[in-house]
Design an enzyme around this catalytic site. Structure first.
Site, short mmCIF file in Angstrom:
data_model
loop_
_atom_site.label_atom_id
_atom_site.label_comp_id
_atom_site.label_asym_id
_atom_site.label_seq_id
_atom_site.Cartn_x
_atom_site.Cartn_y
_atom_site.Cartn_z
N HIS A 1 -7.66 -3.18 4.67
CA HIS A 1 -7.07 -1.84 4.52
C HIS A 1 -7.80 -1.07 3.42
O HIS A 1 -8.18 0.09 3.60
CB HIS A 1 -5.58 -1.97 4.19
CG HIS A 1 -4.95 -0.72 3.66
ND1 HIS A 1 -5.12 -0.29 2.35
CD2 HIS A 1 -4.13 0.19 4.24
CE1 HIS A 1 -4.46 0.83 2.16
NE2 HIS A 1 -3.85 1.15 3.29
N ASN A 2 -7.99 -1.71 2.27
CA ASN A 2 -8.63 -1.03 1.16
C ASN A 2 -10.10 -0.73 1.46
O ASN A 2 -10.62 0.30 1.03
CB ASN A 2 -8.52 -1.88 -0.11
CG ASN A 2 -7.13 -1.81 -0.73
OD1 ASN A 2 -6.17 -1.51 -0.05
ND2 ASN A 2 -7.04 -2.11 -2.00
N SER B 1 0.83 -1.20 0.00
CA SER B 1 0.00 0.00 0.00
C SER B 1 0.87 1.25 0.00
O SER B 1 1.95 1.28 0.56
CB SER B 1 -0.92 0.02 1.22
OG SER B 1 -1.72 1.19 1.20
N LYS C 1 -4.70 -6.64 3.66
CA LYS C 1 -4.65 -5.58 2.65
C LYS C 1 -6.05 -5.28 2.12
O LYS C 1 -6.39 -4.12 1.86
CB LYS C 1 -3.73 -6.00 1.49
CG LYS C 1 -3.70 -5.02 0.31
CD LYS C 1 -3.27 -3.62 0.74
CE LYS C 1 -2.83 -2.75 -0.43
NZ LYS C 1 -3.84 -2.54 -1.47
N GLU D 1 -10.10 2.23 3.53
CA GLU D 1 -9.79 3.34 2.62
C GLU D 1 -11.06 3.83 1.92
O GLU D 1 -11.29 5.04 1.81
CB GLU D 1 -8.75 2.86 1.60
CG GLU D 1 -8.35 3.87 0.55
CD GLU D 1 -7.40 3.25 -0.46
OE1 GLU D 1 -7.66 3.40 -1.68
OE2 GLU D 1 -6.42 2.58 -0.04
#
Length: 484
Positions: A189-190, A131, A186, A193
């Site tokens: 995380h996205n 990232s 991940k 986001e």
């Protein structure tokens, strides 16, 4: 190629691959660059990589021959079929104990499958979240590796060297867990986001549509917020975006209001449904993007469907602080939901995830880096089995302190017809989570009435199921019981 002892090879020379290679070179690692189209490799070597230790290969066999053993090969190719194809091309020419690293935005289920497949062939496999975009890849990304644990010692020095660092020098990279754990983290995380970006857009919309602030005034608000608890990469770049002009025109005003997506936010919401986790804010953020895509329909609906005609306040100053507090509280809910999902996945897939370490990995380099990630890390260090961030003292006090402003802003948005789906869902989750008895008792009665799905009783031990013949005609036969 002129090097037979390179530390690592990177396959895929799009912008992320090129920048990671340059980053590795900066830290003293010898890298072999390879692209399916050899011309791209030559352009890279003659351009950004000129004068460095970086070498190139025109064939995969040449690439493999140039690597020190055990070989380490990182794939920065398009997620999906291209990864599988590249792995199949490598298998006949690499040896047992070599390491293949997938640094793309893979679906964690693909990573799970590849890890199992390659373990049978004694090839070590790592699926790593990367990232930070182009800037992060070049100067220090957040790296979230998972897969075969034996591979970690072989790549740890390289990964932690090129990763972003916190202020005290700690790398924003650590081992996440087995098999697909790295790519799952991940993915979350996205998803966070997506939520962060939507919340910021809702605050922007509120300031624009209700407070009538212009771009430069909003830029100053975001800069002010970035100096306090809301300090984050996304808040920082939002301020930059709002002030950016070309030929005297604000570029943000020229951009079409249709948002795209790669799919990782959707994956996050789907996995939350599969695991029974109420990831409401991130799901709303995904839906907000899909609603934005209905541009022509929205333009037609605007002519037909009328909303309230609300007047802007005489003074906007009274709204800036409450709006910032509403944004902060909603953002905390988004992170809390994300960590709930990771905990559920760890239980489902038998991963051992250090949640404080995950917060540390996100502290620098990545898109969602934020000031309060230090507080998340501290919360899990204090209580590793913490069920929900919102019951940690710091976060509980923060959202309770903010809730008056939170409710005020959402109420005004509803009153004036400004959509705030992510912010509203965050508050609804907060109110639902803090409510000891929800109306699901009525829902269970409805299910039992029309489908004989049974229910538990408050005056009986958990796990005992009952059915009522609500109409006097259904008898005592019941259907199956269901969980979330």
């Amino acid at each position: 190629m002129n090097d037979s002892n390179a530390d690592i090879a990177v396959i895929g020379l799009a912008v992320m691959g090129q920048n990671l290679i340059l980053n590795m070179n900066d830290h003293g690692f010898k890298v072999i660059a390879y692209n399916r189209t050899a011309a791209r490799t030559h352009e890279f070597l003659a351009g950004p990589a000129q004068g460095t230790m970086i070498t190139g290969a025109e064939t995969l066999a040449e690439l493999v021959d140039g690597l020190a053993r055990p070989r380490k090969i990182m794939l920065m190719v398009r997620a999906g079929e291209a990864v599988d194809q590249t792995i199949e091309q490598l298998l006949p020419i690499i040896d047992e104990g070599d390491v293949i690293i997938d640094g793309g935005n893979a679906n964690f289920t693909d990573t799970q499958r590849r890890a199992e497949y390659l373990r049978e062939k004694n090839i070590l496999f790592v699926g790593s979240g990367v990232s930070g975009g182009e800037e992060g890849a070049r100067n220090g990304p957040s790296l979230m590796p998972g897969g075969h644990a034996e591979a970690w010692l072989l790549i740890k020095n390289l990964f932690q060297s090129i990763a972003a660092k916190t202020d005290d020098g700690t790398p924003c990279c650590d081992w996440v867990g087995d098999n697909g754990a790295g790519h799952f983290v991940k993915m979350v995380h996205n998803g966070i986001e997506y939520g962060d970006m939507q919340l910021i857009c809702e605050a922007y919309h509120f300031m624009h549509a209700y407070l009538n602030l212009d771009n430069l005034q909003m830029q100053q608000v975001f800069r002010q917020w970035n100096e306090a608890e809301l300090g984050s990469y996304l808040i920082e770049i939002t301020a930059d975006i709002l002030g950016f002009q070309q030929d005297g025109t604000f570029v943000v005003d020229l951009i079409q209001d249709r948002a795209g997506q790669k799919g990782t936010g959707k994956w996050t919401a789907i996995n939350a449904l599969d695991l029974g986790i109420p990831l409401t804010l991130i799901a709303e953020a995904v839906y907000a993007r899909t609603l934005s895509a209905l541009k022509q329909e929205r333009e037609q609906a605007e002519k037909v469907l009328k909303g309230p005609q609300a007047q802007s306040p005489e003074s906007t100053d009274e709204w800036i602080t409450p709006l910032g507090e509403a944004l902060l509280a909603s953002k905390m809910v988004s992170y809390a939901q994300g960590f709930m999902l990771m905990r559920a996945a760890a239980s489902e897939y038998q991963w051992s995830i250090d949640y404080g370490a995950v917060a540390q990995m996100w502290r620098g380099g990545c898109i969602i880096r934020s000031v309060f990630l230090d507080d998340i890390k501290a919360a899990f260090e204090k209580s590793p089995e913490l069920a929900n961030l919102l019951i940690d003292d710091y976060f509980a006090n923060a959202v309770m302190t903010a809730q008056t402003s939170w409710r005020k802003v959402i109420a005004k948005a509803v009153e004036t017809g400004i959509p705030v789906p992510a912010m509203s869902s965050a508050l609804a989750f907060y109110d639902g989570y803090r409510t000891g008895r929800l109306p699901a008792n009525l829902l269970q009665a409805q299910r039992d009435y029309f489908g004989a799905h049974t229910y538990e009783r408050v005056d009986k031990p958990a796990g005992q199921w009952f059915h009522t013949d609500w109409t006097g005609e259904g008898g005592n036969v019941s259907s199956s019981t269901y969980d979330v």
